[in-house]
Design a protein around this motif. Sequence first.
Motif: not given
Length: 462
Positions: A110-115, A268-269, A295-301, A308-312
């Motif tokens: 997502l961020n690389q595509l934004a760049v 899509a990303a 130290l923490s590792l988080s995963v979110q989806s 809203a995502l499909s509409s976008a």
Amino acid sequence: MTRSIKARLLGFAVWCGAAAIPAASLQAETLSDALSAGYENSGLLEQNRALLRAADEDVAQAVAALRPVLSWSASASTSWPRENLDRTGQDYLQTSLGLTAQLTIYDGGLNQLAVEAQKETVLATRESLRGVESDVLLRIVQAYLEVQRASSSVDLRQNNIRLIGQELQAAQDRFEVGEVTRTDVSLAEAQLAAARGLLASEQGGLTQAIEEFRAAVGRAPDNLAAVPLAPIPDSLEQAQQIARRNAPDLLQAQRQVTIAELNIRRAAAARRPNVALQGTLGLDPNNDFEDSEQLSLSVQSPIYQGGALSSAVRQIQNQRDAARNALIYTARQIDQSVANAYSLLAVARATRTASAAQVRASNVAFDGVREEATLGARTTLDVLDAEQDLLDARTSLVSAEVDETLATYSILAAIGLLTAEHLELPVQIYDPSAYYNLVSDAPAGMSPQGQALDRVLQSIGH
């Protein structure tokens, strides 16, 4: 008169009836001078350059999202009632210090595509700036030529008044000796009054042309020199091919399609998981600055967000379709603009040739009618009509030559070549990539590069 008109067309304009000055004693201002001054003093260009630099900063901000985020925090708290007092008799004060670092490990691109999208936006904005530059320079060319057109018209009207005045004096002399009637004198007087009214109108047009020049260039015109025809492609087809490769509006429309495609991939990303790593260092001043690490590792989806995502995604797909059709429309408009410019050039050239022939014939006719009038074979009205025909022919020739020159520069603008660089103007050409190269890797404010950026902004008036 013909020789005088040629001199005026070479740019030795006489402002509002001022006495003519020998050409050798004047230093003529060229079109290159006017274009250079307008390029260096254009507020519109500076405005759009600032907008481009702002777009450059969007790239830096997108790049920053790929890097770790480091922040600190501090807090202090106390409590009541009084039973919470500590041993020293002071209110109990709880303090803490913390340092947090966070890094996105995976975001589905997502961020690389934004760049990438922001880089395309920068390129599109550069084309927009190039289009503005072309508009600014074309306006200067138009203002320059309109001053010459208006100045020549004023001069022609003044000469017309002098000739009519001579005919009026001749009619009065002949009336006194009984060769003509009062009607001939009245005709000349009426023609002279009408000519003075037309001169006032032309002088008003000259004043307006001068003010337009001042607005476009930043100063008033002074002894404008001849303007050469701009070098243009030999054929319409060749010009249209150049325009399809080089026209700013067309290249900007192409960038907009690419941006829309990247935005679809970004939408899509956004459905993919996001993995982030976070580390925290805490200090407790109330306990001998005892530290604590985490130290923490988080995963979110996302699973469901109400559609809203499909509409976008669908929204951006429609925006992409709009951009594609805008590209098609722009390409057709470019072809039409180039064809129109070549058509105007052909008309101007034909008009110039015809007007030149008309001037030669009208000049011979005027001399003949005036000579015949002295012999009594022609009336004063005949002489005035012949003089008016000659004036109309000369006015048409002046306008045709101005229109021909303007058409060549309009063609350059239509194909994307009316720029300071292509015209080789003696100015410091603005480099749209210079600021981008300083900010594209998102330097920190206190870094040497960040301080260099501050100096750059100060040098351009911030």
